[in-house]
Write a protein that holds these residues in place. Structure first.
Motif, mmCIF file in Angstrom:
data_model
loop_
_atom_site.group_PDB
_atom_site.id
_atom_site.type_symbol
_atom_site.label_atom_id
_atom_site.label_comp_id
_atom_site.label_asym_id
_atom_site.label_seq_id
_atom_site.Cartn_x
_atom_site.Cartn_y
_atom_site.Cartn_z
ATOM 1 N N SER A 76 0.812 -1.254 -0.124
ATOM 2 C CA SER A 76 0.074 -0.078 0.104
ATOM 3 C C SER A 76 0.600 1.325 -0.162
ATOM 4 O O SER A 76 0.493 2.449 -0.579
ATOM 5 N N ASP A 77 2.081 1.233 0.591
ATOM 6 C CA ASP A 77 2.869 2.354 0.435
ATOM 7 C C ASP A 77 4.223 1.966 0.093
ATOM 8 O O ASP A 77 5.309 2.779 0.550
ATOM 9 N N ALA A 78 4.408 0.985 -0.809
ATOM 10 C CA ALA A 78 5.657 0.675 -1.235
ATOM 11 C C ALA A 78 6.009 1.226 -2.606
ATOM 12 O O ALA A 78 5.138 1.655 -3.508
ATOM 13 N N ASP A 79 7.447 1.559 -2.650
ATOM 14 C CA ASP A 79 7.676 2.264 -3.806
ATOM 15 C C ASP A 79 7.931 0.961 -5.029
ATOM 16 O O ASP A 79 7.944 1.411 -6.191
ATOM 17 N N VAL A 80 8.331 0.048 -4.704
ATOM 18 C CA VAL A 80 8.779 -1.062 -5.539
ATOM 19 C C VAL A 80 8.121 -2.611 -4.989
ATOM 20 O O VAL A 80 8.229 -2.631 -3.738
ATOM 21 N N VAL A 81 7.597 -3.276 -5.749
ATOM 22 C CA VAL A 81 7.143 -4.472 -5.508
ATOM 23 C C VAL A 81 7.759 -5.532 -6.135
ATOM 24 O O VAL A 81 7.634 -5.398 -7.625
#
Length: 412
Positions: free
Chosen positions: A269-274
């Motif tokens: 939900s608040d990640a820059d990269v997955v």
């Protein structure tokens, strides 16, 4: 800079916590790995482990004061010559001094003059770790490019338990090796939050049987280790992996595809990269049997399967955060319908991710998988912009760094 024998110079700072005794094992691992290690303790640290112990184990002089060997200006020289500084344990007091630029002894002076990577391994009581002052000090150090591991959770001094335990020396050593491998590179993922899935899901058939795959999680864990070394905050969603947790990563353990989906979406939900490195089962049994299926003389009933959710496709279609970069993996083999890359390009078009790491998982000349369970890997990183970046076979950390390079370019 390396010493006269070409060994990397490592400064091991030890501050005054009960976990100081564990730094002896870390010192042994560093020296046996070929590093030249100078131990710089604080006065408080010497209350737990004496100077004679550090000198005997490192083969180098030990001092806490800037007034010893003044003609050599040790508080400047030691930091200037270091290839890596590791502080383990790093107490709340030490973190506060480092964050505010205090330099009242040899260790804090060394930290101010060091221009190499600096790795802190905190250890303190839970209340100290969670105090707003410590939280702010850690954030300040990370913002400046230092690598501050999260402490482990477990038994502390006395009967207390909780987050604040020093990570195991083997984990700190692994993080130190990643930093030495990268050299003086800037921690370019500092301030970024990344989510990585690793391992392989298992779909229960009955209490003792499941549908699974051959993924061991080595590539996903290598991605976590390299991201930590580059300064990222890491959440690792781990599916049925038997590997030690990377020091500093938040590890979320899951079993099935549905559990993995829930954990990934919550963390993303608040990640820059997955990065979806886990091997997620495409199918699961339509019905789980509550009792063990017994073997009989008759043939078993056909196994009915249903589709699992396509987590990668869902992430790409409905990104939890604007501008988020999503990286997928494709474990492929060539067949009559196309080559490994043909299948990879088709999957990239279907999934609509930013990057797709295409692995050839066929067997090598000895009949072993080219990717699963191997410390090495080779891949082609396909970009949604049409780029194709081949990565030659080598350690999985090398491929991991190549993936982060590509992801970071898209974040920028």
């Amino acid at each position: 800079m390396p010493d006269a024998q070409g060994r990397p110079r490592v400064v091991l700072g030890v501050s005054g916590g009960i976990a100081a005794y564990k730094a002896c094992e870390l010192l042994r691992r560093l020296t046996e790995g070929g590093a030249s290690v100078r131990v710089v303790p604080t006065e408080a640290a010497l209350k737990f482990v004496g100077a004679a112990t550090w000198a005997a184990l490192s083969g180098q002089p030990v001092s806490t004061s800037v007034f010893d060997d003044v003609h050599e200006v040790p508080h400047v020289r030691i930091g200037q010559q270091a290839d890596l500084v590791v502080v383990a344990p790093a107490t709340a007091d030490l973190l506060a001094k480092a964050a505010h630029g205090q330099a009242d002894d040899l260790l804090t002076g060394t930290l101010l003059t060091a221009r190499c990577p600096v790795l802190y391994a905190p250890a303190m009581h839970t209340e100290m770790w969670e105090h707003p002052a410590t939280v702010e000090n850690v954030a300040t150090l990370r913002r400046r490019g230092a690598i501050v591991l999260d402490p482990a959770s477990g038994r502390l001094t006395g009967a207390d338990t909780g987050p604040g335990r020093l990570p195991e020396p083997a984990q700190i050593h692994a993080a130190a090796l990643r930093l030495l491998e990268r050299g003086p590179a800037v921690p370019d993922l500092a301030g970024r939050r990344v989510v990585i899935s690793a391992g392989g899901t298992r779909e229960p058939l009955d209490p003792v049987r499941f549908l699974g795959n051959r993924s061991t999680g080595l590539q996903g864990y290598a991605l976590a280790e390299t991201a930590l070394a580059r300064g990222a905050e890491v959440v690792l969603v781990s599916a049925n992996v038997e590997l030690p947790d990377p020091a500093g990563a938040k590890v979320v353990r899951v079993g099935t595809a549905e559990e993995l989906r829930t954990a990934v979406f919550e963390a993303a939900s608040d990640a820059d990269v997955v990065v979806m490195a886990a091997a997620v089962a495409d199918f699961r049994p339509a019905q789980r049997v509550e009792a063990k299926i017994k073997k009989s003389d008759s043939e078993p009933e056909p196994l009915a399967l249903v589709r699992n959710p396509d987590v990668l496709a869902e992430l790409c279609a409905d990104r939890p955060r604007p501008g988020q970069v999503v990286v997928g993996f494709a474990a492929e083999t060539g067949d009559a319908d196309g080559t490994v890359l043909d299948h990879g390009r088709a999957k990239l078009a279907r999934k609509r991710c930013d990057l797709l790491v295409v692995n050839d998982v066929g067997a090598d000349a000895d009949g072993r998988s080219k990717a699963f369970g191997s410390p090495d890997n080779a891949a082609v990183i396909l970009g949604s912009d049409g780029t194709e970046t081949p990565v030659a076979r080598g350690p999985k950390t090398v491929l991991s760094d190549a993936i982060w390079d590509q992801a970071l370019a898209r974040l920028r």
